[in-house]
Enzyme design. Structure first.
Site, PDB file in Angstrom:
ATOM      1  N   ASP A  47       1.053  -1.267  -0.019  1.00  7.56           N
ATOM      2  CA  ASP A  47       0.077   0.054  -0.079  1.00  7.56           C
ATOM      3  C   ASP A  47       0.901   1.250   0.028  1.00  7.56           C
ATOM      4  OD1 ASP A  47      -2.945   1.145   0.492  1.00  7.56           O
ATOM      5  OD2 ASP A  47      -1.542   2.396   1.808  1.00  7.56           O
ATOM      6  N   TYR A  52       3.738   9.773  -0.105  1.00  5.23           N
ATOM      7  CA  TYR A  52       4.616   9.215   0.948  1.00  5.23           C
ATOM      8  C   TYR A  52       6.185   9.388   0.230  1.00  5.23           C
ATOM      9  CZ  TYR A  52       0.504   6.759   2.259  1.00  5.23           C
ATOM     10  OH  TYR A  52      -0.572   6.235   2.940  1.00  5.23           O
TER      11      TYR A  52
END
Ligand code: NAD
Length: 323
Positions: A47, A52
């Site tokens: 995921d 990020y």
């Protein structure tokens, strides 16, 4: 009880593993090895998110595992997410294509809208990933007039192209999902939201599942991944050390982390724990050799505090998204 290890997604019938690995805060320098080792340890769902800032390295870890023959691409389920600054219909596809290129993949298994928050666009070449603020030293978030309907149409086009096998949403509430279902040609396959014993959201989970949408829990360990607690004066002891959880763990001969993850699985909800430690990852995915009983579930139900950790309001953006 049946030891089901996959959830079936609407429309495609694709099988999404019940347990995966979350890439938030996986440091860039360690991400390739961490993801590679996680796959070696048995993880089959990764995921990630553009936000990020580690998709290049995450992709390297995935490709290393594939190139070494540890897994085939089709054995993996790769999820990633569209960031808030790319909701405009002209910006969804370029952002998605960049993410695929960064990861070195031809397709992802699931592409989610990260938050239902249309932020003013930031060009990919100006700053990436741009985060919540404009890259000009702004201290307030700036919104953009991008209707969710336009954004979802672009997500549908990506699904139709086959480059994202499934599409879904994250951090959406029932009101917005109800609206989305009035115009969606492709129903979201998955809703990903914060879920742990301090924030159980049982009505949301049950209603969403009834719509044929699978649910994934993030931050299953509650406070574990948040340095600061909420700014509204609520605090809570770490769930991983909470006596109710550690007692249940001792009873089953499992870890507190396994109990917290298994709690979601008992609700038919997928989990995506994050750890930099491969031994922990190994136990985090070992969730199918035991189950929680009625007493365990009743004790955990009593831990509800309505305590949310991942809240843009607490981050100082003044955005009470979940009200
Ligand atoms: P998490 O609940 O997985 O907790 C991570 C923390 O728990 C880390 O500090 C880790 O060291 C610790 N930990 C992990 N396994 C452990 C174990 N077995 N024993 C003791 N400690 C352990 O936290 P998270 O990262 O917030 O959530 C997981 C994933 O969910 C993220 O990596 C990300 O992929 C996703 N996520 C999505 C959103 C969203 O907005 N959609 C938001 C947050 C997280």
């Amino acid at each position: 009880m049946a030891q089901q290890q996959h959830l079936t997604l609407n429309r495609t019938g694709d099988k999404m593993p019940f347990v995966g690995f979350g890439c938030w805060k996986v440091e860039n320098e360690a991400a390739e090895e961490t993801v590679y080792n996680a796959i070696k340890a048995g993880v089959r769902l990764i995921d990630g998110a553009g936000d990020y800032g580690n998709e290049v390295e995450v992709g390297r870890g995935i490709n290393k595992a594939i190139n070494e023959g540890i897994v085939k691409r089709e054995d993996l389920f790769v999820t990633t997410k569209l960031w808030n600054t790319y909701h405009h219909k002209d910006n969804v596809r370029p952002a998605f294509e960049k993410q695929l290129k960064d990861m070195g993949l031809d397709y992802v298994d699931l592409y989610l809208i990260h938050f239902p928050v249309p932020l003013k666009h930031v060009a990919l070449e100006t700053a990436y990933p741009p985060g919540w603020y404009q890259p000009n030293g702004a201290t307030e978030v700036e919104f953009e007039r991008s209707p969710m309907q336009d954004c979802w149409r672009e997500m549908e086009k990506i699904a139709e192209s086959g480059k994202a096998k499934n599409i879904g949403i994250s951090n959406f509430n029932v009101q917005l999902i109800l609206d989305l279902l009035t115009y969606a040609n492709i129903k979201p396959a998955v809703l990903q939201v914060e879920l742990h014993p301090y924030l159980q959201q049982t009505r949301l989970v049950e209603w969403v599942q009834k719509q044929g949408i699978q649910v994934t829990a993030y931050s299953s360990f509650g406070p574990a991944s948040f340095i600061q607690l909420t700014d509204d004066g609520k605090t809570a002891e770490p769930l991983l050390g909470h006596k109710v959880i550690t007692d249940i763990a001792a009873k089953h001969g499992k870890t507190a982390a396994q109990v917290l993850l298994r709690w979601s699985i008992e609700r038919g909800v997928a989990v995506i724990p994050k750890s930099m430690n491969v031994e922990r990852t190994r136990t985090n995915i070992d969730l199918f050799s035991f189950s929680l009983d009625k007493d365990d579930l009743e004790a955990i139900a009593k831990l509800e505090l309505g305590l949310r950790f991942n809240d843009p309001f607490s981050y100082g953006f003044g955005l009470p998204l979940f009200c």
